[in-house]
Design a protein around this motif. Structure first.
Motif, PDB file in Angstrom:
ATOM      1  N   SER A 120       0.834  -1.208   0.000  1.00  0.00           N
ATOM      2  CA  SER A 120       0.000   0.000   0.000  1.00  0.00           C
ATOM      3  C   SER A 120       0.865   1.253   0.000  1.00  0.00           C
ATOM      4  O   SER A 120       0.567   2.233  -0.696  1.00  0.00           O
ATOM      5  N   LEU A 121       1.955   1.217   0.775  1.00  0.00           N
ATOM      6  CA  LEU A 121       2.871   2.355   0.823  1.00  0.00           C
ATOM      7  C   LEU A 121       3.520   2.594  -0.539  1.00  0.00           C
ATOM      8  O   LEU A 121       3.580   3.725  -1.029  1.00  0.00           O
ATOM      9  N   LEU A 122       3.984   1.525  -1.170  1.00  0.00           N
ATOM     10  CA  LEU A 122       4.633   1.660  -2.467  1.00  0.00           C
ATOM     11  C   LEU A 122       3.662   2.170  -3.527  1.00  0.00           C
ATOM     12  O   LEU A 122       4.053   2.914  -4.436  1.00  0.00           O
ATOM     13  N   SER A 123       2.423   1.801  -3.408  1.00  0.00           N
ATOM     14  CA  SER A 123       1.423   2.208  -4.402  1.00  0.00           C
ATOM     15  C   SER A 123       1.160   3.706  -4.388  1.00  0.00           C
ATOM     16  O   SER A 123       0.661   4.264  -5.372  1.00  0.00           O
ATOM     17  N   THR A 124       1.504   4.369  -3.285  1.00  0.00           N
ATOM     18  CA  THR A 124       1.253   5.813  -3.168  1.00  0.00           C
ATOM     19  C   THR A 124       2.539   6.639  -3.153  1.00  0.00           C
ATOM     20  O   THR A 124       2.476   7.849  -2.975  1.00  0.00           O
ATOM     21  N   SER A 125       3.678   5.987  -3.355  1.00  0.00           N
ATOM     22  CA  SER A 125       4.965   6.704  -3.286  1.00  0.00           C
ATOM     23  C   SER A 125       5.402   7.123  -4.686  1.00  0.00           C
ATOM     24  O   SER A 125       6.317   6.553  -5.283  1.00  0.00           O
ATOM     25  N   HIS A 126       4.746   8.132  -5.220  1.00  0.00           N
ATOM     26  CA  HIS A 126       4.962   8.525  -6.612  1.00  0.00           C
ATOM     27  C   HIS A 126       6.163   9.458  -6.797  1.00  0.00           C
ATOM     28  O   HIS A 126       6.540   9.734  -7.939  1.00  0.00           O
ATOM     29  N   SER A 127       6.768   9.943  -5.704  1.00  0.00           N
ATOM     30  CA  SER A 127       7.900  10.857  -5.820  1.00  0.00           C
ATOM     31  C   SER A 127       9.247  10.149  -5.763  1.00  0.00           C
ATOM     32  O   SER A 127      10.293  10.789  -5.873  1.00  0.00           O
ATOM     33  N   LEU A 128       9.246   8.837  -5.595  1.00  0.00           N
ATOM     34  CA  LEU A 128      10.486   8.104  -5.401  1.00  0.00           C
ATOM     35  C   LEU A 128      11.392   8.160  -6.625  1.00  0.00           C
ATOM     36  O   LEU A 128      10.958   7.945  -7.751  1.00  0.00           O
ATOM     37  N   THR A 129      12.687   8.413  -6.365  1.00  0.00           N
ATOM     38  CA  THR A 129      13.714   8.293  -7.397  1.00  0.00           C
ATOM     39  C   THR A 129      14.665   7.140  -7.093  1.00  0.00           C
ATOM     40  O   THR A 129      15.383   6.691  -7.984  1.00  0.00           O
ATOM     41  N   ALA A 130      14.680   6.654  -5.834  1.00  0.00           N
ATOM     42  CA  ALA A 130      15.531   5.526  -5.445  1.00  0.00           C
ATOM     43  C   ALA A 130      14.765   4.653  -4.468  1.00  0.00           C
ATOM     44  O   ALA A 130      14.199   5.145  -3.491  1.00  0.00           O
ATOM     45  N   LEU A 131      14.765   3.326  -4.718  1.00  0.00           N
ATOM     46  CA  LEU A 131      13.999   2.399  -3.888  1.00  0.00           C
ATOM     47  C   LEU A 131      14.769   1.101  -3.712  1.00  0.00           C
ATOM     48  O   LEU A 131      15.326   0.559  -4.673  1.00  0.00           O
ATOM     49  N   THR A 132      14.795   0.603  -2.461  1.00  0.00           N
ATOM     50  CA  THR A 132      15.366  -0.704  -2.164  1.00  0.00           C
ATOM     51  C   THR A 132      14.320  -1.539  -1.437  1.00  0.00           C
ATOM     52  O   THR A 132      13.758  -1.093  -0.435  1.00  0.00           O
ATOM     53  N   ILE A 133      14.061  -2.744  -1.938  1.00  0.00           N
ATOM     54  CA  ILE A 133      13.092  -3.648  -1.340  1.00  0.00           C
ATOM     55  C   ILE A 133      13.799  -4.941  -0.956  1.00  0.00           C
ATOM     56  O   ILE A 133      14.490  -5.542  -1.770  1.00  0.00           O
ATOM     57  N   HIS A 134      13.641  -5.361   0.296  1.00  0.00           N
ATOM     58  CA  HIS A 134      14.135  -6.653   0.768  1.00  0.00           C
ATOM     59  C   HIS A 134      12.941  -7.511   1.154  1.00  0.00           C
ATOM     60  O   HIS A 134      11.975  -7.014   1.708  1.00  0.00           O
ATOM     61  N   GLY A 135      13.038  -8.810   0.905  1.00  0.00           N
ATOM     62  CA  GLY A 135      11.997  -9.680   1.423  1.00  0.00           C
ATOM     63  C   GLY A 135      11.241 -10.435   0.350  1.00  0.00           C
ATOM     64  O   GLY A 135      11.088  -9.967  -0.776  1.00  0.00           O
ATOM     65  N   SER A 136      10.765 -11.595   0.726  1.00  0.00           N
ATOM     66  CA  SER A 136      10.101 -12.484  -0.223  1.00  0.00           C
ATOM     67  C   SER A 136       8.599 -12.559   0.005  1.00  0.00           C
ATOM     68  O   SER A 136       7.952 -13.498  -0.440  1.00  0.00           O
ATOM     69  N   ASN A 137       8.034 -11.589   0.703  1.00  0.00           N
ATOM     70  CA  ASN A 137       6.624 -11.689   1.080  1.00  0.00           C
ATOM     71  C   ASN A 137       5.685 -10.857   0.212  1.00  0.00           C
ATOM     72  O   ASN A 137       4.490 -10.803   0.473  1.00  0.00           O
ATOM     73  N   LEU A 138       6.212 -10.208  -0.820  1.00  0.00           N
ATOM     74  CA  LEU A 138       5.337  -9.431  -1.685  1.00  0.00           C
ATOM     75  C   LEU A 138       4.420 -10.360  -2.472  1.00  0.00           C
ATOM     76  O   LEU A 138       4.817 -11.435  -2.910  1.00  0.00           O
ATOM     77  N   ASN A 139       3.198  -9.915  -2.660  1.00  0.00           N
ATOM     78  CA  ASN A 139       2.240 -10.687  -3.425  1.00  0.00           C
ATOM     79  C   ASN A 139       2.645 -10.714  -4.897  1.00  0.00           C
ATOM     80  O   ASN A 139       3.028  -9.699  -5.463  1.00  0.00           O
ATOM     81  N   LYS A 140       2.560 -11.890  -5.510  1.00  0.00           N
ATOM     82  CA  LYS A 140       2.988 -12.016  -6.902  1.00  0.00           C
ATOM     83  C   LYS A 140       2.155 -11.190  -7.857  1.00  0.00           C
ATOM     84  O   LYS A 140       2.591 -10.865  -8.965  1.00  0.00           O
ATOM     85  N   SER A 141       0.966 -10.822  -7.451  1.00  0.00           N
ATOM     86  CA  SER A 141       0.090 -10.020  -8.310  1.00  0.00           C
ATOM     87  C   SER A 141       0.291  -8.515  -8.106  1.00  0.00           C
ATOM     88  O   SER A 141      -0.324  -7.710  -8.804  1.00  0.00           O
ATOM     89  N   PHE A 142       1.156  -8.148  -7.165  1.00  0.00           N
ATOM     90  CA  PHE A 142       1.352  -6.728  -6.863  1.00  0.00           C
ATOM     91  C   PHE A 142       2.011  -6.020  -8.037  1.00  0.00           C
ATOM     92  O   PHE A 142       2.969  -6.499  -8.623  1.00  0.00           O
ATOM     93  N   LYS A 143       1.506  -4.837  -8.388  1.00  0.00           N
ATOM     94  CA  LYS A 143       2.072  -4.041  -9.466  1.00  0.00           C
ATOM     95  C   LYS A 143       1.776  -2.572  -9.204  1.00  0.00           C
ATOM     96  O   LYS A 143       0.667  -2.212  -8.830  1.00  0.00           O
ATOM     97  N   THR A 144       2.782  -1.714  -9.387  1.00  0.00           N
ATOM     98  CA  THR A 144       2.585  -0.279  -9.264  1.00  0.00           C
ATOM     99  C   THR A 144       3.464   0.422 -10.278  1.00  0.00           C
ATOM    100  O   THR A 144       4.379  -0.183 -10.855  1.00  0.00           O
ATOM    101  N   THR A 145       3.216   1.705 -10.508  1.00  0.00           N
ATOM    102  CA  THR A 145       3.962   2.486 -11.495  1.00  0.00           C
ATOM    103  C   THR A 145       4.698   3.633 -10.806  1.00  0.00           C
ATOM    104  O   THR A 145       4.105   4.339  -9.985  1.00  0.00           O
ATOM    105  N   MET A 146       5.981   3.788 -11.129  1.00  0.00           N
ATOM    106  CA  MET A 146       6.796   4.880 -10.593  1.00  0.00           C
ATOM    107  C   MET A 146       7.586   5.486 -11.747  1.00  0.00           C
ATOM    108  O   MET A 146       8.658   5.001 -12.111  1.00  0.00           O
TER     109      MET A 146
END
Length: 381
Positions: A120-146
């Protein structure tokens, strides 16, 4: 008056020493006002009330490596919009209402039951220029645009490409498991760092602007060799063609690697780090003189005159630098054969009028040897 930054690695200090350091800052200013807070601490350090007199209203950057719930509760009450936040999942989510304009975000560690909140946080973070994600718990259907995202690091993520980011320039990725992915066209990507072995993920990339490929293999010789064949040899139209190629901690068949380099028609610099090199690699990259025959028509249509000439066939024609660091490799090596092959490689490239600028090797023992210039004592890779 504000205090610009608190940045201290306390892994070298005891809890008492850390508190004494913070007390020094307090004595210098009546109410220290922080703009940047970075705490890289050992487990035994707990801030507790150490920051009670600090003013967090101007805070723009936070980087912590551990969970500090009481400290972050205070920060959440005072801070405005943050520009950069690096920390464990729980600390990041505690400040989710302060991230509407965040530009750099790194969420460290496994997310567990917080995965949905992270999405939910990533879906609303439209100002990001740099992002690091750790972890294997993201839903396989998750998709967002940045669309503003330029730098992305994905560590131990499932076989899914979670972000549409057409303006990406730098990508670091280590999949949780390797699988086939959707085709990815990243027209502005100049740097790609990949840790894996089978190469399935790499086959999906179309990266026409790529400058640097850093490949750290995480498998045995057969698996890595198969992965390279899949990406550059069996693939009729390879779409990964870097200018700089760095191969790290790998075991690979030398003749297959030579064929890969022939497919990398843009490659100018090759770095093999903690990776074994043998004479087969240099011998497989030697230029060869080949005879070509051309037919020229005479004045009569039926008569033809065949002309033959010798031309150089030059594998990896654009290659200028070859740097091999075998420091840390324990496999046996025929040093004399390697030295002779490297020297011959340099000489043949010179004869073919495509001289090399540097061919440097270092064994597990001793210093560097440059086969083009005088010996060098040390170098940066």
């Amino acid at each position: 008056m504000g205090y610009n930054e608190w940045n201290r690695d306390s892994s070298l200090y005891s809890d008492e020493e850390m508190r004494n350091l913070i007390a020094v800052v307090k004595r210098q200013l009546l109410r220290p006002r922080l703009r940047s807070l970075r705490i890289q601490t050992a487990e035994y350090f707990r801030p507790d009330d150490a920051f009670d007199e600090f003013d967090f209203r101007s805070l723009k950057e936070i980087e912590v490596n551990r969970v500090f719930p009481e400290l972050f509760k205070r920060i959440a009450q005072e801070v405005g919009d943050l520009r950069s936040l690096i920390g464990p999942c729980s600390e990041v989510l505690s400040l989710k209402d302060k991230l509407s304009h965040v530009e750099e975000l790194s969420i460290v560690g496994e997310y567990g039951s917080d995965a949905q909140s992270v999405q939910s946080l990533l879906s609303t973070s439209h100002s990001l220029t740099a992002l690091t994600i750790h972890g294997s718990n993201l839903n396989k259907s998750f998709k967002t645009t940045m669309t503003r995202l330029e730098r992305l690091e994905l560590w131990n993520v499932p076989p899914v490409w979670p972000i549409v980011c057409p303006n990406l320039t730098h990508l670091t990725i280590k999949p949780y498991m390797e699988s086939d992915y959707e085709d990815l066209y990243l027209p502005h990507l100049v740097y790609l760092s990949y840790t894996g072995s089978s190469g399935k993920f790499l086959t999906c990339f179309n990266v026409p602007a790529l400058h640097t490929l850093k490949l750290k293999a995480a498998g045995g010789k057969g698996e890595v060799t198969t992965g390279m064949r899949r990406v550059w040899i069996k693939n009729w139209n390879p779409t990964i063609n870097p200018v700089v190629f760095k191969l790290i901690d790998s075991t690979v068949n030398s003749k297959i690697l030579a064929k890969v380099l022939q497919e990398m028609t843009n490659c100018e610099e090759l770095y093999m780090i903690r990776t074994m090199i043998n004479s087969d690699l240099f011998n497989s990259l030697l230029p060869e003189k080949r005879v070509t025959t051309s037919k020229t028509k005479k004045t009569t249509k039926s008569a033809q005159n065949a002309k033959s000439k010798e031309t150089w066939w030059i594998p990896a024609r654009k290659l200028r630098m070859f740097v091999g660091d075998m420091n840390g490799c324990k496999a046996r090596l025929n040093e004399e054969d390697l030295w002779m092959a490297a020297s011959n490689f340099v000489a043949m490239r010179e004869a073919a009028s495509v001289p090399l600028e540097e061919v440097s090797l270092r064994l597990d023992r001793g210093g560097w040897k440059d086969f083009v210039k005088d010996d060098i004592e040390d170098r940066d890779i």
